[in-house]
Design a protein around this motif. Sequence first.
Motif, PDB file in Angstrom:
ATOM      1  N   ALA A 184      -6.305   8.131   8.628  1.00  0.00           N
ATOM      2  CA  ALA A 184      -5.610   7.615   7.457  1.00  0.00           C
ATOM      3  C   ALA A 184      -4.634   8.623   6.844  1.00  0.00           C
ATOM      4  O   ALA A 184      -3.838   8.237   5.993  1.00  0.00           O
ATOM      5  N   ASN A 185      -4.726   9.879   7.277  1.00  0.00           N
ATOM      6  CA  ASN A 185      -3.920  10.935   6.645  1.00  0.00           C
ATOM      7  C   ASN A 185      -4.053  10.819   5.125  1.00  0.00           C
ATOM      8  O   ASN A 185      -3.068  10.767   4.388  1.00  0.00           O
ATOM      9  N   THR A 186      -5.293  10.756   4.692  1.00  0.00           N
ATOM     10  CA  THR A 186      -5.620  10.512   3.295  1.00  0.00           C
ATOM     11  C   THR A 186      -4.993  11.571   2.391  1.00  0.00           C
ATOM     12  O   THR A 186      -5.221  12.767   2.586  1.00  0.00           O
ATOM     13  N   PRO A 187      -4.206  11.142   1.411  1.00  0.00           N
ATOM     14  CA  PRO A 187      -3.622  12.125   0.493  1.00  0.00           C
ATOM     15  C   PRO A 187      -4.691  12.724  -0.427  1.00  0.00           C
ATOM     16  O   PRO A 187      -5.605  12.022  -0.870  1.00  0.00           O
ATOM     17  N   VAL A 188      -4.558  14.007  -0.698  1.00  0.00           N
ATOM     18  CA  VAL A 188      -5.486  14.693  -1.594  1.00  0.00           C
ATOM     19  C   VAL A 188      -5.250  14.174  -3.011  1.00  0.00           C
ATOM     20  O   VAL A 188      -4.112  14.108  -3.475  1.00  0.00           O
ATOM     21  N   ASP A 189      -6.325  13.816  -3.673  1.00  0.00           N
ATOM     22  CA  ASP A 189      -6.250  13.320  -5.045  1.00  0.00           C
ATOM     23  C   ASP A 189      -5.716  14.419  -5.962  1.00  0.00           C
ATOM     24  O   ASP A 189      -5.937  15.609  -5.730  1.00  0.00           O
ATOM     25  N   ASP A 190      -5.040  14.010  -7.022  1.00  0.00           N
ATOM     26  CA  ASP A 190      -4.490  14.966  -7.986  1.00  0.00           C
ATOM     27  C   ASP A 190      -5.567  15.923  -8.500  1.00  0.00           C
ATOM     28  O   ASP A 190      -5.302  17.114  -8.679  1.00  0.00           O
ATOM     29  N   ALA A 191      -6.766  15.418  -8.703  1.00  0.00           N
ATOM     30  CA  ALA A 191      -7.855  16.246  -9.246  1.00  0.00           C
ATOM     31  C   ALA A 191      -8.227  17.417  -8.337  1.00  0.00           C
ATOM     32  O   ALA A 191      -8.830  18.389  -8.797  1.00  0.00           O
ATOM     33  N   PHE A 192      -7.872  17.336  -7.061  1.00  0.00           N
ATOM     34  CA  PHE A 192      -8.262  18.370  -6.093  1.00  0.00           C
ATOM     35  C   PHE A 192      -7.074  19.160  -5.553  1.00  0.00           C
ATOM     36  O   PHE A 192      -7.232  19.993  -4.662  1.00  0.00           O
ATOM     37  N   GLN A 193      -5.890  18.895  -6.071  1.00  0.00           N
ATOM     38  CA  GLN A 193      -4.664  19.519  -5.551  1.00  0.00           C
ATOM     39  C   GLN A 193      -4.717  21.041  -5.546  1.00  0.00           C
ATOM     40  O   GLN A 193      -4.201  21.675  -4.631  1.00  0.00           O
ATOM     41  N   GLU A 194      -5.320  21.631  -6.558  1.00  0.00           N
ATOM     42  CA  GLU A 194      -5.347  23.099  -6.616  1.00  0.00           C
ATOM     43  C   GLU A 194      -6.153  23.713  -5.465  1.00  0.00           C
ATOM     44  O   GLU A 194      -6.046  24.908  -5.211  1.00  0.00           O
ATOM     45  N   HIS A 195      -6.923  22.898  -4.769  1.00  0.00           N
ATOM     46  CA  HIS A 195      -7.731  23.374  -3.654  1.00  0.00           C
ATOM     47  C   HIS A 195      -7.166  22.944  -2.304  1.00  0.00           C
ATOM     48  O   HIS A 195      -7.871  22.988  -1.288  1.00  0.00           O
ATOM     49  N   THR A 196      -5.912  22.518  -2.296  1.00  0.00           N
ATOM     50  CA  THR A 196      -5.274  22.071  -1.061  1.00  0.00           C
ATOM     51  C   THR A 196      -5.445  23.144   0.016  1.00  0.00           C
ATOM     52  O   THR A 196      -5.357  24.346  -0.256  1.00  0.00           O
ATOM     53  N   TRP A 197      -5.689  22.676   1.234  1.00  0.00           N
ATOM     54  CA  TRP A 197      -5.951  23.564   2.371  1.00  0.00           C
ATOM     55  C   TRP A 197      -5.162  23.052   3.556  1.00  0.00           C
ATOM     56  O   TRP A 197      -5.094  21.854   3.793  1.00  0.00           O
ATOM     57  N   ASN A 198      -4.564  23.953   4.275  1.00  0.00           N
ATOM     58  CA  ASN A 198      -3.850  23.595   5.503  1.00  0.00           C
ATOM     59  C   ASN A 198      -4.376  24.444   6.652  1.00  0.00           C
ATOM     60  O   ASN A 198      -4.698  25.611   6.468  1.00  0.00           O
TER      61      ASN A 198
END
Length: 182
Positions: free
Chosen positions: A167-181
Amino acid sequence: MVEFRIHDEHTAPQEVAPALEHAKRNFGFVPNLYGVFAESPQAFNGYQALSEQFQNTSLSTQAKHVVWLAASRQNSCHYCMAVHSAMAQQAGVDTDTIEAVRTDKPIPDESLEAVRRFTQAVIAHQGFVPEDETQAFLAAGYGQRQILDIVLGVAMKTLSNYTNHFANTPVDDAFQEHTWNT
């Protein structure tokens, strides 16, 4: 690429709409993963059942978070790494532990490091964990029950990680600060 719909409590199939309403009350929003899972009430309910059972395992709270993070990292799931990093932080898991798993470095706490390594081994070897790695886990003070508890956590994360891959699920705004690549 197939585009998956992200349902909310108004667009979800009737069987899961009440669960999405409940999630919205608890989180203040419907997490995107739940919205994706809602397309299949059985997948949604299966994930919820695995999650509930994993919460009741013999693993410590910190160890559960290490399993979620290690499995999500091993499976390269951008969505779950962000969510579980935030959840681990909220649960009081120390930043060094979270960062170690996110960067694939040893965790300073030997007991949690054993959980990280064993979780990764379960995934990397598709359950055929080499005997020396299993013995190292057991030597760290764990037993057969914890082996099965980790397998349960891996099953839970495999379901969500693979769903997020499709689904390539987008990260919710609430978790954006923890984005990981990767």
